[in-house]
Design a protein around this motif. Structure first.
Motif, PDB file in Angstrom:
ATOM      1  N   ARG A  31      43.200  28.681  30.961  1.00 36.36           N
ATOM      2  CA  ARG A  31      42.950  29.548  29.807  1.00 36.36           C
ATOM      3  C   ARG A  31      43.461  30.971  30.018  1.00 36.36           C
ATOM      4  NH1 ARG A  31      36.960  28.770  29.751  1.00 36.36           N
ATOM      5  NH2 ARG A  31      37.077  30.900  29.013  1.00 36.36           N
ATOM      6  N   GLY A  32      43.707  31.353  31.291  1.00 34.03           N
ATOM      7  CA  GLY A  32      44.208  32.688  31.591  1.00 34.03           C
ATOM      8  C   GLY A  32      43.167  33.781  31.445  1.00 34.03           C
ATOM      9  N   VAL A  33      41.892  33.447  31.737  1.00 33.01           N
ATOM     10  CA  VAL A  33      40.797  34.414  31.617  1.00 33.01           C
ATOM     11  C   VAL A  33      39.820  34.213  32.775  1.00 33.01           C
ATOM     12  CG1 VAL A  33      40.920  34.497  29.087  1.00 33.01           C
ATOM     13  CG2 VAL A  33      39.397  32.857  30.190  1.00 33.01           C
ATOM     14  N   PHE A  34      39.008  35.245  33.006  1.00 28.88           N
ATOM     15  CA  PHE A  34      37.920  35.071  33.956  1.00 28.88           C
ATOM     16  C   PHE A  34      36.854  34.193  33.313  1.00 28.88           C
ATOM     17  CE2 PHE A  34      39.960  38.780  35.745  1.00 28.88           C
ATOM     18  CZ  PHE A  34      39.910  38.490  37.096  1.00 28.88           C
ATOM     19  N   ARG A  74      33.592  36.388  39.732  1.00 31.19           N
ATOM     20  CA  ARG A  74      33.926  35.695  38.496  1.00 31.19           C
ATOM     21  C   ARG A  74      35.184  34.862  38.761  1.00 31.19           C
ATOM     22  NH1 ARG A  74      31.326  35.663  34.373  1.00 31.19           N
ATOM     23  NH2 ARG A  74      30.337  37.668  34.699  1.00 31.19           N
ATOM     24  N   ARG A  75      35.079  33.542  38.615  1.00 35.22           N
ATOM     25  CA  ARG A  75      36.188  32.615  38.857  1.00 35.22           C
ATOM     26  C   ARG A  75      37.246  32.775  37.772  1.00 35.22           C
ATOM     27  NH1 ARG A  75      38.191  28.046  37.023  1.00 35.22           N
ATOM     28  NH2 ARG A  75      36.584  27.840  35.441  1.00 35.22           N
ATOM     29  N   TYR A  76      38.498  32.767  38.188  1.00 34.98           N
ATOM     30  CA  TYR A  76      39.597  32.861  37.229  1.00 34.98           C
ATOM     31  C   TYR A  76      39.978  31.464  36.755  1.00 34.98           C
ATOM     32  CZ  TYR A  76      43.800  34.548  34.975  1.00 34.98           C
ATOM     33  OH  TYR A  76      44.744  34.871  34.034  1.00 34.98           O
ATOM     34  N   ASP A  77      40.076  31.289  35.454  1.00 32.94           N
ATOM     35  CA  ASP A  77      40.483  30.019  34.845  1.00 32.94           C
ATOM     36  C   ASP A  77      41.976  30.104  34.558  1.00 32.94           C
ATOM     37  OD1 ASP A  77      41.166  27.988  33.003  1.00 32.94           O
ATOM     38  OD2 ASP A  77      39.122  27.930  32.223  1.00 32.94           O
ATOM     39  N   TRP A  78      42.761  29.443  35.389  1.00 27.33           N
ATOM     40  CA  TRP A  78      44.224  29.512  35.269  1.00 27.33           C
ATOM     41  C   TRP A  78      44.735  28.835  34.001  1.00 27.33           C
ATOM     42  CZ3 TRP A  78      47.309  32.469  38.181  1.00 27.33           C
ATOM     43  CH2 TRP A  78      46.758  33.007  39.337  1.00 27.33           C
ATOM     44  N   PHE A  89      40.851  33.532  42.480  1.00 33.52           N
ATOM     45  CA  PHE A  89      41.169  34.944  42.306  1.00 33.52           C
ATOM     46  C   PHE A  89      42.617  35.044  41.823  1.00 33.52           C
ATOM     47  CE2 PHE A  89      37.842  34.474  45.322  1.00 33.52           C
ATOM     48  CZ  PHE A  89      36.969  35.518  45.071  1.00 33.52           C
ATOM     49  N   PRO A  90      42.855  35.688  40.672  1.00 32.49           N
ATOM     50  CA  PRO A  90      44.214  35.694  40.126  1.00 32.49           C
ATOM     51  C   PRO A  90      45.168  36.537  40.968  1.00 32.49           C
ATOM     52  CG  PRO A  90      42.809  37.153  38.859  1.00 32.49           C
ATOM     53  CD  PRO A  90      41.929  36.455  39.857  1.00 32.49           C
ATOM     54  N   VAL A  91      46.295  35.926  41.318  1.00 27.13           N
ATOM     55  CA  VAL A  91      47.378  36.629  41.999  1.00 27.13           C
ATOM     56  C   VAL A  91      48.656  36.280  41.249  1.00 27.13           C
ATOM     57  CG1 VAL A  91      48.674  36.896  44.138  1.00 27.13           C
ATOM     58  CG2 VAL A  91      46.219  36.460  44.227  1.00 27.13           C
ATOM     59  N   PRO A  92      49.266  37.254  40.576  1.00 25.82           N
ATOM     60  CA  PRO A  92      50.523  36.968  39.876  1.00 25.82           C
ATOM     61  C   PRO A  92      51.584  36.462  40.857  1.00 25.82           C
ATOM     62  CG  PRO A  92      49.665  39.134  39.270  1.00 25.82           C
ATOM     63  CD  PRO A  92      48.836  38.631  40.428  1.00 25.82           C
ATOM     64  N   TRP A  93      52.534  35.680  40.353  1.00 22.59           N
ATOM     65  CA  TRP A  93      53.588  35.107  41.187  1.00 22.59           C
ATOM     66  C   TRP A  93      54.350  36.184  41.952  1.00 22.59           C
ATOM     67  CZ3 TRP A  93      53.811  30.155  42.330  1.00 22.59           C
ATOM     68  CH2 TRP A  93      53.285  29.213  41.442  1.00 22.59           C
ATOM     69  N   ASP A  94      54.427  37.398  41.389  1.00 27.85           N
ATOM     70  CA  ASP A  94      55.218  38.443  42.049  1.00 27.85           C
ATOM     71  C   ASP A  94      54.398  39.271  43.030  1.00 27.85           C
ATOM     72  OD1 ASP A  94      53.708  39.682  40.125  1.00 27.85           O
ATOM     73  OD2 ASP A  94      55.315  40.925  39.343  1.00 27.85           O
ATOM     74  N   GLU A  95      53.157  38.903  43.255  1.00 23.99           N
ATOM     75  CA  GLU A  95      52.315  39.574  44.246  1.00 23.99           C
ATOM     76  C   GLU A  95      52.361  38.775  45.551  1.00 23.99           C
ATOM     77  OE1 GLU A  95      50.298  42.387  44.077  1.00 23.99           O
ATOM     78  OE2 GLU A  95      51.276  42.788  42.159  1.00 23.99           O
TER      79      GLU A  95
END
Length: 190
Positions: A96-99, A90-94, A58-64
């Protein structure tokens, strides 16, 4: 002297626990980044024959804050399981930066959740594992995996983790404390 973890014994312990989320026993493997959570969870999942939901999916930006991902797992995985139905996300692909692909989470006897803040106070857990290792080792592991260019982000993330774990009291509520700095491939109960 500390005891080496027997994954078959731990799996047997988990299997007899009452369900915590509908018909499912949710087990969390938590602790700070780089402590060995993913390796521990993988070995336990093999012993249990169950699926692992990784907070890193699950994408979490560094500032979150570290806990920011959990609302999505509640909505997409835990609420459906609590109602007796399957979940998914939907798995986040770190890289490629996409779901990426859709990950089904079936109703099963056990579901492992692995990652920072999975053993949070509000999670419907049957069992919680806390994995820890010295800060310097954790940072070295993270930078070896993610690259030295991310060192400033990792320092900020580690401070955010410290704040989260202090506020949540995660370690103090764990059912099992594990030394993630032990000999590779072994885990030792603290």
């Amino acid at each position: 002297m500390a005891d080496t973890i027997s994954f078959p014994d731990l799996a047997a312990t988990v299997r007899v626990l009452p369900p915590s989320c509908g018909p499912v026993r949710v087990v969390a493997v938590d602790g700070p980044g780089g402590s060995g959570k993913t390796t521990f969870a993988g070995r336990l999942a093999r012993a249990l024959g169950c699926r692992v939901v990784h907070s890193d999916d699950f994408p979490v930006p560094w500032d979150e804050p570290p806990e920011a991902w959990f609302a999505r797992v509640e909505e997409q995985v835990l609420v459906p399981l609590a109602a007796g139905g399957p979940g998914g996300y939907r798995r986040y692909d770190w890289v490629r930066g996409v779901f990426a692909e859709w990950v089904e989470v079936p109703v099963a006897p056990v579901l492992l959740m692995e990652g920072v803040s999975t053993a949070r106070r509000t999670a419907p857990l049957a069992y919680a594992v806390w994995v820890e290792a010295p800060r310097e080792l954790r940072l070295a592991r993270a930078l070896a995996r993610d690259g030295a260019a991310l060192e400033p982000q990792w320092h900020a993330w580690m401070r955010a983790e410290d704040e989260w774990f202090a506020a949540d009291g995660t370690r103090s509520r764990a059912d099992l404390l594990v030394d993630g700095a032990a000999v590779p491939g072994e885990f030792v109960a603290l």
